[in-house]
Design a protein around this motif. Structure first.
Motif, PDB file in Angstrom:
ATOM      1  N   VAL A   1      61.476   2.551   9.585  1.00  0.00           N
ATOM      2  CA  VAL A   1      60.417   2.080   8.703  1.00  0.00           C
ATOM      3  C   VAL A   1      59.084   2.712   9.074  1.00  0.00           C
ATOM      4  CG1 VAL A   1      59.163   0.050   7.901  1.00  0.00           C
ATOM      5  CG2 VAL A   1      61.637  -0.079   8.314  1.00  0.00           C
ATOM      6  N   ILE A   2      58.749   2.695  10.341  1.00  0.00           N
ATOM      7  CA  ILE A   2      57.451   3.163  10.803  1.00  0.00           C
ATOM      8  C   ILE A   2      57.450   4.682  10.891  1.00  0.00           C
ATOM      9  CG2 ILE A   2      55.764   3.017  12.664  1.00  0.00           C
ATOM     10  CD1 ILE A   2      56.891   0.252  13.285  1.00  0.00           C
ATOM     11  N   PRO A   3      56.419   5.360  10.371  1.00  0.00           N
ATOM     12  CA  PRO A   3      56.386   6.827  10.349  1.00  0.00           C
ATOM     13  C   PRO A   3      56.499   7.441  11.733  1.00  0.00           C
ATOM     14  CG  PRO A   3      54.659   5.922   8.969  1.00  0.00           C
ATOM     15  CD  PRO A   3      55.234   4.766   9.726  1.00  0.00           C
TER      16      PRO A   3
ATOM     17  N   PHE B   1      53.618  -6.304  13.431  1.00  0.00           N
ATOM     18  CA  PHE B   1      52.506  -6.373  14.382  1.00  0.00           C
ATOM     19  C   PHE B   1      51.540  -7.483  14.009  1.00  0.00           C
ATOM     20  CE2 PHE B   1      48.196  -5.074  15.729  1.00  0.00           C
ATOM     21  CZ  PHE B   1      48.404  -5.041  17.105  1.00  0.00           C
ATOM     22  N   ASN B   2      51.199  -8.295  14.981  1.00  0.00           N
ATOM     23  CA  ASN B   2      50.221  -9.368  14.819  1.00  0.00           C
ATOM     24  C   ASN B   2      49.275  -9.311  16.014  1.00  0.00           C
ATOM     25  OD1 ASN B   2      49.012 -12.084  15.228  1.00  0.00           O
ATOM     26  ND2 ASN B   2      50.192 -12.598  13.393  1.00  0.00           N
ATOM     27  N   LEU B   3      48.019  -8.962  15.770  1.00  0.00           N
ATOM     28  CA  LEU B   3      47.077  -8.751  16.868  1.00  0.00           C
ATOM     29  C   LEU B   3      46.851 -10.023  17.675  1.00  0.00           C
ATOM     30  CD1 LEU B   3      45.148  -6.869  18.346  1.00  0.00           C
ATOM     31  CD2 LEU B   3      43.366  -7.482  16.679  1.00  0.00           C
TER      32      LEU B   3
ATOM     33  N   PHE C   1      48.271  -1.987  11.566  1.00  0.00           N
ATOM     34  CA  PHE C   1      48.062  -2.924  10.469  1.00  0.00           C
ATOM     35  C   PHE C   1      48.692  -2.421   9.166  1.00  0.00           C
ATOM     36  CE2 PHE C   1      44.116  -4.514  12.831  1.00  0.00           C
ATOM     37  CZ  PHE C   1      44.771  -5.647  13.277  1.00  0.00           C
ATOM     38  N   ILE C   2      48.651  -1.101   8.957  1.00  0.00           N
ATOM     39  CA  ILE C   2      49.143  -0.537   7.697  1.00  0.00           C
ATOM     40  C   ILE C   2      50.664  -0.357   7.699  1.00  0.00           C
ATOM     41  CG2 ILE C   2      49.075   1.488   6.173  1.00  0.00           C
ATOM     42  CD1 ILE C   2      46.159   1.871   6.988  1.00  0.00           C
ATOM     43  N   PHE C   3      51.197   0.173   8.822  1.00  0.00           N
ATOM     44  CA  PHE C   3      52.585   0.618   8.799  1.00  0.00           C
ATOM     45  C   PHE C   3      53.564  -0.257   9.590  1.00  0.00           C
ATOM     46  CE2 PHE C   3      50.109   4.536   8.073  1.00  0.00           C
ATOM     47  CZ  PHE C   3      50.678   4.946   6.875  1.00  0.00           C
TER      48      PHE C   3
END
Length: 433
Positions: free
Chosen positions: A16-18, A66-68, A60-62
Motif C-alpha cells: 500500500v505504502i509507496p 499511522f496515528n501521531l 499522514f498522506i500515505f
C-alpha cells in the motif's frame, strides 16, 4: 553484501505504502535528511526539522495506520515515544547546566597538576571519561570531559580528540546497565547485568586504538597546559551540586527508568545553594531539538524485523547505529532474542561514536564544540574511532566468541541459528532460563 541484506530486510516494502524498489519512501526521506545534515552542518537543526516535517506529511498522506498521538503517547499495553523524548530533552538541557557548574567549580583549572604533561595527559583524560561513563550517563561523561578539555587545552581541541571523547563516553557505558540507554533498556527487559559485562573486552581494546591516536592528535594540535594558575580555589559547594545531580540521575534511572527527573530535581534544589547558569539552555536548545527530531524520525521508520541473530548481524548494526537511532534497534533485538547481549551492547553503543550525531553524547558535545558538526571533518579527524570499533569487535569475537542467550521472554521461542566455529568461540549458549 551483508549490509545490503540488512538494508533489504529492514526496508520491508508494503503493498500500500509507496516504495522505490524494495525501499519504502520513509527510509529515503530519512537518508536525504542525514545527507543534508552532513552537507549543511551549520544548519543541522533546520535540516532535521525539515526532514521531520517531510516524514510526517508522508505518513499522514500515505500511511492510514499511522496515528501521531498513539505513536507519541502510546495506548493500553504499549508505551509511546514520550518517555524517550522527554528523557532526552531533560538530560541534554540538564547536563549542559551540569557541565557549566563543573567548570565554575574550578576543578578543571587544577587538573593539570594531576595529568601527565605530554600526550599521555590526553590519554589519561580519555580514560577518566570512559570510567565515568561506566556508572554515569554517557552524556554527562562527555560533557564533563569536554569541559575539562576546554580548560587544559586552552580551548583548542582537535576534532579527532572530540571524536575520541565521544568514543570514550560510549565505550564506558557498553558493559554497564547504568552507563548507557541501550544497556539500561536491556536490563529493564530482563537481560541480566552480568550478560553485558564482557562488552568491556571490546571497549578496552577499542580504547587502546582511539585513545592513543586521539591523544597524539591533540598533543600535536595543542599540548596540555603546563603552567598552573596560582591561587585557584575549588568551590566545593558546586562540586556538591554536581555530585547531587549525578546521584539524582542514577537513582531515578534505577528506580523509575527516568534519569532526567532526578537531574532536574537536583538542579532546582541547587538554586538554594548557588546561582544556576540558566544561560546554558540558550546554547543547548538547537542541538537538543536537532537530536530529538532525528530520534523522532528514526522511531517512525517501518523497521519491523531484523535478520536472524548472529555475530554478523551484531557487527553490521554497529555501523547502522552511527546513522540510525540505536534505541529502536535495541528494542527490535530484544523482541527477537537470541543475541550475545554483551557483543550487541558494544556494537549498538559504541558504533554511534563513528559520526557525531550517531549518539546523544556526540550531539551534546557538539553544542559545546560547534566545529564537531562538520561531518566530513569529524569522520576524517576521527578515523581511528571506526578502526577501533572493528578492532574491538574482533578482539571480543576471537577471545570470547559469539555467546548467544536463549530468548529471555516467554512466548519468544525462536530458534537460535547454528553457530559457526571461530577461534576462541564459545559454542555453549549461556544465561538461558
Amino acid at each position: 553484501m551483508l549490509l545490503t541484506n540488512v538494508a533489504s530486510t529492514i526496508a520491508e516494502s508494503s503493498s500500500v505504502i509507496p516504495s522505490i524498489g524494495p525501499v519504502r519512501v520513509e527510509f529515503i526521506l530519512f537518508a536525504i535528511t542525514l545527507i543534508g545534515v552532513a552537507l549543511f552542518h551549520k544548519k543541522t537543526m533546520y535540516v532535521a526539522l525539515t526532514g521531520l516535517a517531510a516524514v510526517l506529511i508522508f505518513k499522514f498522506i500515505f500511511d492510514p495506520s499511522f496515528n501521531l498521538a498513539h505513536h507519541v503517547m502510546g495506548a493500553a499495553g504499549e508505551e509511546g515515544e514520550w518517555r524517550i523524548l522527554l528523557n532526552l530533552l531533560g538530560l541534554l538541557f540538564g547536563f549542559a547546566i551540569l557541565a557549566r557548574i563543573f567548570e565554575e567549580s574550578n576543578v578543571p583549572e587544577i587538573l593539570p597538576r594531576f595529568l601527565p604533561n605530554d600526550w599521555r595527559g590526553g590519554l589519561v583524560l580519555l580514560f577518566m571519561i570512559m570510567v565515568l561513563s561506566s556508572f554515569l550517563d554517557n552524556i554527562a561523561a562527555a560533557m564533563i570531559g569536554g569541559t575539562i578539555a576546554m580548560v587544559v587545552f586552552k580551548g583548542k581541541v582537535h576534532i579527532g580528540y572530540l571524536a575520541a571523547i565521544v568514543a570514550a563516553s560510549n565505550a564506558g557505558g557498553a558493559g554497564s546497565v547504568v552507563g548507557d540507554t541501550t544497556t539500561t533498556l536491556m536490563w529493564i527487559d530482563g537481560v541480566e547485568p552480568v550478560w553485558v559485562l564482557h562488552a568491556f573486552v571490546a571497549s578496552i581494546s577499542a580504547f587502546i586504538i582511539f585513545g592513543v591516536f586521539g591523544a597524539i592528535q591533540q598533543h600535536k594540535f595543542q599540548p596540555i597546559i603546563s603552567d598552573i594558575k596560582v591561587g585557584v580555589r575549588v568551590d566545593w559547594w558546586k562540586i556538591f551540586i554536581v555530585f547531587m545531580i549525578l546521584v539524582g540521575a542514577i537513582l531515578t534511572n534505577f528506580l523509575l527508568d527516568f534519569p532526567a527527573l532526578g537531574v532536574w530535581i537536583a538542579i532546582l534544589l541547587s538554586t538554594l545553594i548557588r546561582k544556576t547558569p540558566w544561560g546554558e539552555l540558550k546554547k543547548a536548545w538547537q542541538g537538543t531539538i536537532f537530536l530529538m527530531s532525528l530520534v523522532t524520525i528514526a522511531s517512525m521508520m517501518p523497521v519491523e524485523e531484523l535478520p536472524p541473530a548472529s555475530w554478523q548481524t551484531a557487527f553490521i548494526l554497529g555501523f547502522v547505529s552511527a546513522v540510525f537511532d540505536n534505541i529502536p534497534l535495541t528494542k527490535l533485538c530484544l523482541e527477537q532474542g537470541g543475541y550475545d547481549w554483551g557483543m550487541l551492547a558494544y556494537t549498538v553503543g559504541f558504533g554511534g561514536s563513528m559520526i557525531w550525531f550517531g549518539s546523544s553524547a556526540g550531539v551534546a558535545l557538539s553544542n559545546m564544540y560547534p566545529e564537531a558538526k562538520n561531518t566530513v571533518n569529524y569522520i576524517k579527524g576521527g578515523w581511528h574511532v571506526a578502526v577501533a570499533y572493528v578492532v574491538g569487535f574482533f578482539v571480543l569475537m576471537f577471545t570470547l566468541g559469539w555467546q548467544p542467550h536463549e530468548p529471555h521472554k516467554k512466548g519468544n521461542e525462536k530458534e537460535i541459528p547454528a553457530m559457526q566455529h571461530t577461534p576462541g568461540e564459545n559454542t555453549q549458549s549461556t544465561g538461558s532460563q
